[in-house]
Design a protein around this motif. Structure first.
Motif, mmCIF file in Angstrom:
data_model
loop_
_atom_site.group_PDB
_atom_site.id
_atom_site.type_symbol
_atom_site.label_atom_id
_atom_site.label_comp_id
_atom_site.label_asym_id
_atom_site.label_seq_id
_atom_site.Cartn_x
_atom_site.Cartn_y
_atom_site.Cartn_z
ATOM 1 N N ASP B 170 44.618 57.384 -24.174
ATOM 2 C CA ASP B 170 45.931 58.076 -24.891
ATOM 3 C C ASP B 170 47.132 57.552 -24.580
ATOM 4 O O ASP B 170 48.204 57.528 -25.524
ATOM 5 C CB ASP B 170 45.876 59.608 -24.171
ATOM 6 C CG ASP B 170 44.859 60.398 -24.913
ATOM 7 O OD1 ASP B 170 44.049 59.921 -25.604
ATOM 8 O OD2 ASP B 170 44.776 61.900 -24.703
ATOM 9 N N LEU B 171 47.370 56.970 -23.493
ATOM 10 C CA LEU B 171 48.687 56.400 -23.042
ATOM 11 C C LEU B 171 49.023 55.192 -24.009
ATOM 12 O O LEU B 171 50.231 55.120 -24.585
ATOM 13 C CB LEU B 171 48.504 55.743 -21.676
ATOM 14 C CG LEU B 171 48.751 56.535 -20.537
ATOM 15 C CD1 LEU B 171 48.687 55.661 -19.226
ATOM 16 C CD2 LEU B 171 50.044 57.364 -20.616
ATOM 17 N N ALA B 174 49.517 56.760 -27.607
ATOM 18 C CA ALA B 174 50.956 57.202 -27.642
ATOM 19 C C ALA B 174 51.660 56.196 -27.789
ATOM 20 O O ALA B 174 52.607 56.259 -28.949
ATOM 21 C CB ALA B 174 51.214 58.095 -26.642
ATOM 22 N N VAL B 177 51.407 55.056 -31.626
ATOM 23 C CA VAL B 177 52.205 55.818 -32.638
ATOM 24 C C VAL B 177 53.571 55.716 -32.617
ATOM 25 O O VAL B 177 54.272 55.816 -33.561
ATOM 26 C CB VAL B 177 51.580 57.303 -32.334
ATOM 27 C CG1 VAL B 177 52.441 58.353 -33.128
ATOM 28 C CG2 VAL B 177 50.086 57.467 -32.440
ATOM 29 N N MET C 79 53.120 62.009 -32.098
ATOM 30 C CA MET C 79 51.757 62.752 -31.884
ATOM 31 C C MET C 79 51.950 63.261 -30.347
ATOM 32 O O MET C 79 52.598 62.556 -29.519
ATOM 33 C CB MET C 79 50.737 61.846 -32.041
ATOM 34 C CG MET C 79 49.370 62.431 -31.582
ATOM 35 S SD MET C 79 48.161 61.342 -32.541
ATOM 36 C CE MET C 79 46.759 62.154 -31.777
ATOM 37 N N PHE C 81 49.491 64.518 -27.151
ATOM 38 C CA PHE C 81 48.314 64.622 -26.688
ATOM 39 C C PHE C 81 47.796 65.636 -25.947
ATOM 40 O O PHE C 81 48.832 66.284 -25.200
ATOM 41 C CB PHE C 81 47.867 63.042 -26.204
ATOM 42 C CG PHE C 81 48.052 61.845 -26.859
ATOM 43 C CD1 PHE C 81 46.972 61.370 -27.584
ATOM 44 C CD2 PHE C 81 49.306 61.366 -27.400
ATOM 45 C CE1 PHE C 81 47.103 60.340 -28.391
ATOM 46 C CE2 PHE C 81 49.221 60.399 -28.291
ATOM 47 C CZ PHE C 81 48.414 59.727 -28.866
ATOM 48 N N GLN C 82 46.454 65.976 -26.012
ATOM 49 C CA GLN C 82 46.073 66.918 -24.997
ATOM 50 C C GLN C 82 46.434 66.423 -23.529
ATOM 51 O O GLN C 82 46.738 67.399 -22.660
ATOM 52 C CB GLN C 82 44.588 66.828 -25.230
ATOM 53 C CG GLN C 82 44.118 67.956 -24.284
ATOM 54 C CD GLN C 82 42.570 67.978 -24.409
ATOM 55 O OE1 GLN C 82 41.834 67.638 -25.312
ATOM 56 N NE2 GLN C 82 42.030 69.067 -23.440
ATOM 57 N N SER C 83 46.345 65.360 -23.255
ATOM 58 C CA SER C 83 46.490 64.700 -21.911
ATOM 59 C C SER C 83 47.799 64.422 -21.567
ATOM 60 O O SER C 83 48.270 63.826 -20.717
ATOM 61 C CB SER C 83 45.801 63.510 -21.554
ATOM 62 O OG SER C 83 46.216 62.528 -22.708
ATOM 63 N N ALA C 85 49.719 62.080 -22.221
ATOM 64 C CA ALA C 85 49.917 60.714 -22.485
ATOM 65 C C ALA C 85 51.305 60.310 -21.927
ATOM 66 O O ALA C 85 51.910 59.507 -22.671
ATOM 67 C CB ALA C 85 49.476 60.474 -23.864
ATOM 68 N N LEU C 86 51.821 60.855 -20.969
ATOM 69 C CA LEU C 86 53.240 60.473 -20.402
ATOM 70 C C LEU C 86 52.801 59.403 -19.554
ATOM 71 O O LEU C 86 52.142 59.139 -18.937
ATOM 72 C CB LEU C 86 53.662 61.434 -19.534
ATOM 73 C CG LEU C 86 54.051 62.874 -20.134
ATOM 74 C CD1 LEU C 86 54.853 63.789 -19.079
ATOM 75 C CD2 LEU C 86 54.896 62.704 -21.442
#
Lengths: 286, 278, 358
Positions: B170-171, B174, B177, C79, C81-83, C85-86
């Protein structure tokens, strides 16, 4: 997606270039070399000077025999000792943990030249602390550098001193990856610590132990610096000449690259075969 | 029923009566290295047992310096190890990133080749490496020869691939995006987040290079470009050598690594065990 | 802001079809929620809009632009994210400004945008903190702030509240609803929680096994589900299903005899008569029962959940789907044996294929 393929190759290619030039290509090239007679220019295709010679060379068999001796004695002894050490070092009861761990793990960082020098002096026949101690407790002194089996023991002791901690670290991390609740459950079911070790710890450690064996086999097959530096290039009279040292002698002292390449491939084949045997013996039988 | 505390005490005694003498035995060579380094040659080769450091360290160092200009070889070793470590970390972490982050054509093949060939002994490549660098390129006794060929080491690739693939995808998504380029994602997110891994890898690679013996022995035999271990080893066969001096060299080679080991033990252990888990 | 349209979009992972031909148009400024059980493809569809997954076939437009081959960063989407994503190694301020900084946005502008977003989300006192020094709710706000800073065409939310505890989830839900109102932004929001979907959405998209089952406003889905799956998925507590047999048809109402419930009959308004004897599924929401009544059936209450404003009575608790009945009083009805009946016209009828019979 093509763009992402390109990005991936962009990140990969600098390393891949080095890897191809200094690893992949040499592997292929040395295979080719192993069929060439390289004793005088120009080099010619002549496997009888390499592959045939290797089957007839008594010096090669001597080096092979010495290496196998080290393999058969040193590797099992060291992995056994490392396992014992790891189990003891993992004990909750251990005091002065830092210092004791330091004692076994410190040799891991010491270079071959440095520790070879110390071992030479400690085992010096007339003035070494080892012989002085032997004499002090009433035993006769040992001529570590002139007696073939003593010289071999010296190499084995030195290698074990240097590498047992390394293996213990790996086994220790394997031990610590076993969930403690397994042991708690076993204790509640009145399984004794000894039974726990043999029926829980050892089976769960098996992959790690196989890894240690394989690593040590490959290491022993490549043993070079110890007999080169401690026992004066495999002395006395070739009694501690290993395959690695034999290869060094053929390749870099006699500059017979073709023959040395054949030796290198023989070492590789043996290492792969023995490792495979190890893995087969230690395979998952369930 | 046995009393629990008595059993514990007995076990503790048994444990320490095995471990403590063994630990002392294991420490002995290390201790003797320091003792020898402080003894005169006459004292080393005398019938008495010396277990306490003496005072001749300076004299021994002077003799060693006279024999081979050890300081210069140490400088060569440091420079080689630092540059080698930097480049190996840079190249292998980029490669590890590619293998962990992207599904690309040939990824499986690359991993298979790296994993497969790494089990082959170094001897298989050292002869062609030597022929290539020393004879074909004529680069014996150069920085290039000492630093570049050992960069083939794939330890970092496997190590960093593992590190990157454990990070949450996800990182990186992110950042994607947000329009951040893949290179910048690598530099600004992936690398900073893998700092402990990079530290562990750097320590292991530095140690590899610092202690490397065979390759420098082959490729760098000129006094001006000799690494310290090779220079030290070159004294062993000589008749008229100061062993006190040799031991000073051994100490100077060992102490920096021991310091690193003591203070960065966590990274160190991580570096060794990471190779084991793959 | 922009609209989003999805035309005949499919997604295959190898042999597995994850999205099997989706069509949807999201209006400019609309908040659309994708909802469905896990594995239904809702997250995949969202990630395809973001550009994080390739599209196997079909096309996606954002505004007037076909974005199939446009990189995620160039699609004008943001977007959450659920997590969260920081980026763990960056402060809140750095997290929010990272994307802009990396793309060479003008410094003063970046700073202005971060300050504005921080103000909207009450993050100003936290700007210097690292993510690990924040609570879950604060992290989520930073993640949203990072999206706002981009001033995107479309906001995408991938289950943003599932890592929060119940109370925070309600809070953040309200916060997102407020943001939507304030920003007038197009938002697409994925969740598996139908309550979230009901409370937030302008329109809900219900997905199952890679297919869109129904699209509509929350109340439309609740009162007028297109099939038994949507009826079962939307509404909490769950709708009750009975099997039954069609009997008579009179005055625009179909009568259905419930199987295994004595003489219980459901009376439902439909447009045409069903052949007598047709097997049907009857759906009745918990609040659509009444106590007593003429064509009722007896139940024995096993468990009662008293929520204050309403109580739920559970019967048949040993079966897979217990019968749930809502009551508006506070009485303790445990072990009560009651007769209940279906309010006239309130049942929903479904055919054997699960489709609604109207």
């Amino acid at each position: 997606m093509r763009r992402r393929n390109l990005t991936a190759y962009g990140f990969l290619s600098p390393y891949l270039l080095i890897f191809a030039a200094f690893w992949l290509w040499p592997i292929i090239y040395s295979f080719y070399l192993s069929f060439l007679s390289t004793r005088r220019a120009p080099w010619t295709f002549n496997p009888s000077m390499t592959w045939l010679r290797i089957t007839q060379d008594t010096a090669f068999y001597n080096a092979l025999w010495n290496t196998l001796k080290i393999l058969a004695i040193q590797v099992p002894a060291m992995v056994f000792l490392a396992t014992v050490l790891a189990v003891l070092l993992n004990s909750q009861l251990l005091r002065a943990r830092g210092l004791i761990r330091f004692a076994f793990f410190a040799p891991v960082v010491i270079g071959e030249a440095a520790y070879a020098a110390v071992f030479r002096l400690m085992f010096n026949t007339d003035f070494g602390i080892v012989n002085k101690t032997l004499q002090a407790i009433g035993l006769s002194k040992v001529d570590w550098f002139a007696n073939p089996s003593a010289a071999m023991s010296l190499i084995i002791m030195a290698v074990t001193w240097r590498w047992v901690g390394y293996n213990a670290i790996i086994i220790l991390s394997g031990l610590q990856s076993i969930q403690t609740d397994v042991y708690e459950a076993a204790t509640l079911e009145r399984v004794s610590p000894r039974q726990q070790f043999f029926h829980i710890t050892l089976p769960l450690l098996r992959p790690v132990l196989v890894f240690c064996f394989v690593l040590s086999v490959i290491g022993s097959m490549q043993l070079f610096a110890e007999p080169y530096l401690i026992t004066n290039m495999g002395g006395p009279g070739g009694a501690t000449e290993t395959l690695g040292l034999f290869l060094y002698r053929q390749g870099f002292l006699n500059l017979n690259f073709g023959y040395a390449s054949a030796i290198a491939y023989t070492i590789a084949a043996l290492a792969v075969a023995i490792s495979a045997l190890n893995m087969w013996i230690g395979r998952d039988r369930t | 029923m046995r009393s629990k505390s008595k059993t514990m005490l007995f076990r503790s005694l048994a444990l320490h009566s095995v471990l403590v003498p063994l630990a002392l035995l294991w420490l002995l060579p290390l201790w003797m290295m320091f003792v020898f380094a402080t003894m005169s040659d006459n004292a080393i080769f005398s019938p008495d047992i010396h277990l306490i450091p003496s005072t001749q360290f300076g004299e021994n160092f002077a003799k060693l310096q006279g024999d081979i200009d050890f300081v210069r070889t140490l400088i060569v070793s440091v420079v080689v190890a630092v540059i080698y470590t930097f480049f190996s970390v840079a190249l292998t972490s980029m490669a590890g990133w590619a293998l962990a982050r992207y599904k690309f054509l040939g990824r499986g093949l690359v991993v298979a080749i790296i994993l497969g060939t790494m089990t082959l002994p170094y001897f298989v490549v050292v002869i062609p490496q030597f022929i290539m660098v020393a004879r074909d390129f004529g680069l014996s006794n150069t920085w290039f020869a000492l630093i570049v060929p050992p960069l083939f080491n794939s330890l970092g690739v496997l190590f960093m691939r593992q590190a990157f693939s454990l990070m949450p995808v996800d990182l990186f998504d992110a950042a994607r995006v947000e329009g951040v380029s893949e290179w910048k994602i690598f530099i600004h997110i992936a690398l900073p987040l893998s700092r402990p891994m990079l530290a562990a890898l750097s320590i292991i690679l530095f140690l590899h290079s610092w202690n490397n013996y065979l390759w420098p022995l082959l490729i760098s035999n000129d006094r001006s470009m000799m690494t310290a271990p090779v220079a030290l080893g070159s004294l062993f066969g000589l008749i008229d050598v100061s062993w006190g001096g040799v031991m000073v060299g051994a100490v100077l080679l060992t102490v920096p690594m021991l310091v690193v080991f003591v203070f960065l033990q966590r990274f160190f252990m991580a570096g060794i065990t990471a190779g084991a888990v793959k | 802001m922009a609209s989003v349209s999805i035309n005949q979009v499919t997604k295959q992972f190898g042999a597995v079809s994850v999205i099997r031909g989706a069509n949807l148009h999201v209006e400019d400024g609309e908040l659309v929620v994708f909802v469905g059980p896990s594995g239904c493809g809702k997250s995949t569809l969202l990630r395809m809009i973001a550009g994080l997954e390739d599209i196997s076939s079909g096309d996606i437009h954002i505004g007037d632009t076909m974005v199939n081959d446009i990189e995620p960063g160039d699609r004008g989407v943001a977007m959450v994210f659920q997590s969260y994503a920081l980026y763990p190694h960056m402060s809140v301020q750095q997290n929010m400004s990272f994307g802009l900084r990396m793309n060479g946005n003008e410094k003063a502008d970046t700073e202005r945008r971060v300050q504005t977003a921080a103000k909207v989300l009450q993050l100003k006192p936290l700007l210097a903190r690292l993510p690990k020094q924040l609570s879950g709710g604060q992290r989520q706000r930073v993640a949203i702030g990072r999206a706002i800073v981009r001033e995107p065409q479309v906001f995408l939310f991938d289950e943003p509240l599932s890592n929060l505890d119940a109370e925070l989830r309600v809070q953040m839900r309200v916060e997102i609803a407020r943001l939507h109102k304030e920003l007038q932004a197009t938002m697409i929001y994925v969740t598996h929680d139908q309550t979230e979907a009901m409370t937030l959405a302008d329109r809900i998209v219900v997905l199952r096994d890679g297919l869109i089952e129904q699209v509509g406003s929350p109340l439309e889905l609740y009162h007028n589900p297109a099939n038994a799956f949507v009826a079962g998925f939307i509404g909490s507590p769950r709708i009750n299903f009975f099997t039954g047999v069609a009997t008579e048809y009179a005055e625009g109402h179909q009568l259905v005899q419930l199987s295994g419930r004595g003489s219980a009959v459901a009376k439902v308004a439909t447009t045409e008569a069903l052949p007598s004897g047709t097997l049907i599924k009857v759906g009745v929401r918990p609040e659509h029962f009444e106590i007593g009544g003429a064509c009722g059936f007896p139940i024995k209450v096993d468990v009662v959940e008293q929520l204050g404003s309403v109580s739920y009575l559970y019967a048949d608790t040993t079966s897979e789907y217990p019968l749930i009945v809502a009551r508006q009083d506070d009485g303790d009805h445990r072990s009560d044996e009651l007769t209940i009946s279906i309010r006239a016209g309130k049942a929903l009828l479904f055919g054997a294929d699960g489709n609604r019979l109207r």
